[in-house]
Design a protein around this motif. Structure first.
Motif, PDB file in Angstrom:
ATOM      1  N   ILE A  62       0.853  -1.193   0.000  1.00  0.00           N
ATOM      2  CA  ILE A  62       0.000   0.000   0.000  1.00  0.00           C
ATOM      3  C   ILE A  62       0.889   1.243   0.000  1.00  0.00           C
ATOM      4  O   ILE A  62       0.681   2.164  -0.785  1.00  0.00           O
ATOM      5  N   ASN A  63       1.895   1.253   0.848  1.00  0.00           N
ATOM      6  CA  ASN A  63       2.754   2.430   0.956  1.00  0.00           C
ATOM      7  C   ASN A  63       3.664   2.626  -0.247  1.00  0.00           C
ATOM      8  O   ASN A  63       4.150   3.728  -0.474  1.00  0.00           O
ATOM      9  N   THR A  64       3.887   1.590  -1.042  1.00  0.00           N
ATOM     10  CA  THR A  64       4.696   1.744  -2.252  1.00  0.00           C
ATOM     11  C   THR A  64       3.840   2.135  -3.455  1.00  0.00           C
ATOM     12  O   THR A  64       4.361   2.387  -4.533  1.00  0.00           O
ATOM     13  N   GLY A  65       2.517   2.133  -3.285  1.00  0.00           N
ATOM     14  CA  GLY A  65       1.637   2.508  -4.379  1.00  0.00           C
ATOM     15  C   GLY A  65       1.215   1.345  -5.259  1.00  0.00           C
ATOM     16  O   GLY A  65       0.517   1.544  -6.249  1.00  0.00           O
ATOM     17  N   GLU A  66       1.615   0.120  -4.913  1.00  0.00           N
ATOM     18  CA  GLU A  66       1.245  -1.041  -5.720  1.00  0.00           C
ATOM     19  C   GLU A  66      -0.231  -1.405  -5.569  1.00  0.00           C
ATOM     20  O   GLU A  66      -0.862  -1.831  -6.527  1.00  0.00           O
ATOM     21  N   ILE A  67      -0.737  -1.262  -4.346  1.00  0.00           N
ATOM     22  CA  ILE A  67      -2.141  -1.594  -4.096  1.00  0.00           C
ATOM     23  C   ILE A  67      -2.801  -0.489  -3.289  1.00  0.00           C
ATOM     24  O   ILE A  67      -2.133   0.369  -2.709  1.00  0.00           O
ATOM     25  N   ALA A  68      -4.107  -0.509  -3.248  1.00  0.00           N
ATOM     26  CA  ALA A  68      -4.902   0.370  -2.398  1.00  0.00           C
ATOM     27  C   ALA A  68      -5.826  -0.530  -1.590  1.00  0.00           C
ATOM     28  O   ALA A  68      -6.017  -1.700  -1.926  1.00  0.00           O
ATOM     29  N   GLU A  69      -6.393   0.016  -0.536  1.00  0.00           N
ATOM     30  CA  GLU A  69      -7.312  -0.764   0.278  1.00  0.00           C
ATOM     31  C   GLU A  69      -8.603   0.020   0.463  1.00  0.00           C
ATOM     32  O   GLU A  69      -8.575   1.248   0.605  1.00  0.00           O
ATOM     33  N   VAL A  70      -9.698  -0.708   0.462  1.00  0.00           N
ATOM     34  CA  VAL A  70     -11.018  -0.113   0.679  1.00  0.00           C
ATOM     35  C   VAL A  70     -11.713  -0.935   1.753  1.00  0.00           C
ATOM     36  O   VAL A  70     -11.730  -2.165   1.684  1.00  0.00           O
ATOM     37  N   TRP A  71     -12.278  -0.244   2.756  1.00  0.00           N
ATOM     38  CA  TRP A  71     -13.084  -0.907   3.778  1.00  0.00           C
ATOM     39  C   TRP A  71     -14.536  -0.644   3.437  1.00  0.00           C
ATOM     40  O   TRP A  71     -14.943   0.501   3.230  1.00  0.00           O
ATOM     41  N   VAL A  72     -15.323  -1.693   3.392  1.00  0.00           N
ATOM     42  CA  VAL A  72     -16.719  -1.614   2.996  1.00  0.00           C
ATOM     43  C   VAL A  72     -17.576  -2.125   4.153  1.00  0.00           C
ATOM     44  O   VAL A  72     -17.504  -3.305   4.500  1.00  0.00           O
ATOM     45  N   LEU A  73     -18.359  -1.245   4.759  1.00  0.00           N
ATOM     46  CA  LEU A  73     -19.219  -1.594   5.878  1.00  0.00           C
ATOM     47  C   LEU A  73     -20.678  -1.598   5.421  1.00  0.00           C
ATOM     48  O   LEU A  73     -21.131  -0.657   4.753  1.00  0.00           O
ATOM     49  N   LEU A  74     -21.391  -2.634   5.774  1.00  0.00           N
ATOM     50  CA  LEU A  74     -22.831  -2.766   5.524  1.00  0.00           C
ATOM     51  C   LEU A  74     -23.205  -2.816   4.044  1.00  0.00           C
ATOM     52  O   LEU A  74     -24.326  -2.516   3.672  1.00  0.00           O
ATOM     53  N   TYR A  75     -22.248  -3.190   3.218  1.00  0.00           N
ATOM     54  CA  TYR A  75     -22.478  -3.436   1.791  1.00  0.00           C
ATOM     55  C   TYR A  75     -21.659  -4.658   1.390  1.00  0.00           C
ATOM     56  O   TYR A  75     -20.626  -4.943   1.999  1.00  0.00           O
TER      57      TYR A  75
END
Length: 136
Positions: A62-75
């Motif tokens: 994530i910190n190198t820009g290779e991936i991103a993260e998304v947290w999805v609540l109630l969906y």
């Protein structure tokens, strides 16, 4: 409560802003921000350390820009695709649940260009997070 959250107890509207979101996006994590974001998002008791163990090996990506993260609540996420210049995530409402989604980056912006919609096209607001900005 940790002293760094004192401002939230004195100004609860700042905390309520966090709870008005069900989708959080990340392009970096810094220091204790991963844990702070859990607390502020109201995720006090996800399955023990499962959320950390599942993503521990990829946090550096994530910190190198290779991936991103998304947290999805109630969906529940139905699909994610790169469309033009942004990610399009289609979701379906659920009565409970939390998903941690990690995706390969197609871009390198500070804030993830993410649009989230329900199956009928209603847009869901996203809170883009970065340790470069203060959210307390």
């Amino acid at each position: 409560m940790n002293a760094r959250y004192n401002d939230l107890t004195q100004n609860p509207e700042r905390y309520e802003r966090w709870l008005s979101y069900n989708i959080y996006s990340f392009t970096t994590f810094g220091g204790s921000s991963f844990f702070d974001y859990h607390y502020l998002a109201g995720l006090w008791t996800p399955s023990g350390n499962l959320e950390w163990q599942c993503g521990e090996s990829s946090r550096n990506k994530i910190n190198t820009g290779e991936i991103a993260e998304v947290w999805v609540l109630l969906y529940r996420v139905i699909s994610i695709k790169w469309v033009g210049n942004h990610y399009l995530m289609v979701v379906k409402p659920t009565k409970k649940g939390l998903q941690y989604i990690q995706l390969s980056r197609q871009e390198h912006q500070d804030s993830l260009p993410l649009k989230v919609v329900t199956e009928d096209g209603s847009e869901i607001k996203v809170l883009p997070l970065s340790p470069k900005r203060s959210y307390y």
